[in-house]
Design an enzyme around this catalytic site. Structure first.
Site, PDB file in Angstrom:
ATOM      1  N   ILE A   1     -13.346   7.543  -2.927  1.00 39.36           N
ATOM      2  CA  ILE A   1     -13.244   6.166  -2.444  1.00 39.36           C
ATOM      3  C   ILE A   1     -13.319   5.781  -1.015  1.00 39.36           C
ATOM      4  O   ILE A   1     -12.747   6.166  -0.190  1.00 39.36           O
ATOM      5  CB  ILE A   1     -11.568   5.733  -2.777  1.00 39.36           C
ATOM      6  CG1 ILE A   1     -11.190   5.663  -4.180  1.00 39.36           C
ATOM      7  CG2 ILE A   1     -11.254   4.305  -2.315  1.00 39.36           C
ATOM      8  CD1 ILE A   1      -9.853   5.668  -4.628  1.00 39.36           C
ATOM      9  N   ASP A   2     -14.252   5.049  -0.841  1.00 40.76           N
ATOM     10  CA  ASP A   2     -15.028   4.969   0.961  1.00 40.76           C
ATOM     11  C   ASP A   2     -14.314   3.707   1.316  1.00 40.76           C
ATOM     12  O   ASP A   2     -15.258   2.381   0.686  1.00 40.76           O
ATOM     13  CB  ASP A   2     -16.367   5.176   0.684  1.00 40.76           C
ATOM     14  CG  ASP A   2     -17.150   5.300   2.058  1.00 40.76           C
ATOM     15  OD1 ASP A   2     -16.186   5.162   3.063  1.00 40.76           O
ATOM     16  OD2 ASP A   2     -18.229   5.157   2.248  1.00 40.76           O
TER      17      ASP A   2
END
Length: 306
Positions: free
Chosen positions: A182-183
């Site tokens: 999850i960026d």
């Protein structure tokens, strides 16, 4: 003086096993339990080797360095030079940190100045003063736990929003599993459909393509010649414009996937018709993850499953 080789060997085996376990935990590098035991056994073999062959090559600096590389290779294998060097340096760091901690505690508990009954004052600087095995057995696990706890807290302070989760991606009626990251910096959205884009790299995506199809996709990316698109993927491919960090405008090839399943904490999130951006290189050189998950995909999936 008698040397109980079996006792010394056993103690060194346990110490080396805990050191390798700590390296594994800090590096977040998976290793089977049997390989940890094999690596610890190989590391502990330096004890009889040193005692029986004091002039051995492995008692010199170069020999010890090569021996430590063999320990890391036996425990974690070799996937890339960067990962191998990182694990080797971490192994030395952990060894020096815990060894230094033991010596610090040892000399802290000692009395450097001694007054005898005759009034004679002696001073001991500590050089050559032996550390008892009982002290090692007692204090090593404490310092090991303290080191792990502090490193975990340090990592926990850094990793807040960014997390890694298991995913399953389904395209063209084929499903494969990987790890997604999850960026918070991934804000790529298709300007036409306003849909968030999940970016996946070459090692993961090539499972859906043969070599010819993958080369054709690369040609399309480089030349923008859409006549070279693989036939069975024509109705699933999209071109998404984006602006790079240097301000330059470019295009990313994307595939409309049938479904993306994200194992997010204790929930199973499912998102249909997700746009998968194609990264023709690798996203993370150690291979810890192969997808950059858009934060909006997580939010939308949570809302839909609520």
């Amino acid at each position: 003086m008698s040397i109980y080789l079996d006792v010394v060997w056993t103690l060194n085996f346990m110490v080396d096993l805990m050191l390798l376990m700590l390296v594994q935990l800090l590096a977040r590098s998976p290793a089977k339990k049997i390989r940890l035991f094999v690596g610890a056994f190989i590391a502990s073999c330096i004890v009889p080797l040193t005692i029986l062959y004091p002039n051995s090559f492995f008692n010199h600096v170069a020999g010890k360095l090569i021996y430590s590389f063999f320990i890391i290779f036996s425990t974690f294998g070799f996937k890339s030079l960067y990962r191998f060097i990182k694990l080797s340096l971490l192994f030395y760091f952990v060894s020096f940190a815990i060894g230094g901690g033991l010596m610090a505690v040892h000399f802290f508990l000692q009395r450097p100045i001694t007054v005898s009954l005759e009034g004679v004052i002696t001073f001991n600087q500590g050089y050559g003063d032996p550390v008892s095995w009982l002290f090692v057995v007692t204090c090593f696990p404490i310092i090991w736990y303290f080191t792990k706890r502090r490193m975990d807290e340090h990592v926990g302070e850094q990793v807040k929003y960014d997390e890694m989760h298991k995913i399953i991606l389904t395209m063209n009626h084929q499903s494969f599993e990987s790890v997604g990251y999850i960026d918070s910096g991934n804000q790529l959205i298709d300007p036409l459909t306003k849909q968030p884009v999940v970016i996946c790299d070459r090692p993961f995506l090539k499972q859906w393509f043969d070599e010819t199809e993958w080369e054709e996709l690369q040609q399309v990316k480089e030349t923008l010649d859409f006549d070279q698109l693989p036939k069975k993927w024509e109705d699933k491919l999209h071109m998404i414009p984006y602006q790079g960090v240097d301000g330059a405008h470019s295009f990313m090839l994307a595939i409309r996937a049938e479904e993306l399943t994200i194992f997010y904490n204790n929930d199973v999130l499912q998102k249909a018709n997700v746009l998968i951006g194609i990264q023709f290189g690798v996203l993370e050189r150690e291979g810890q993850y192969h997808c950059l998950l858009h934060p909006l995909v997580i939010k939308q999936s949570i809302i839909q499953s609520a």
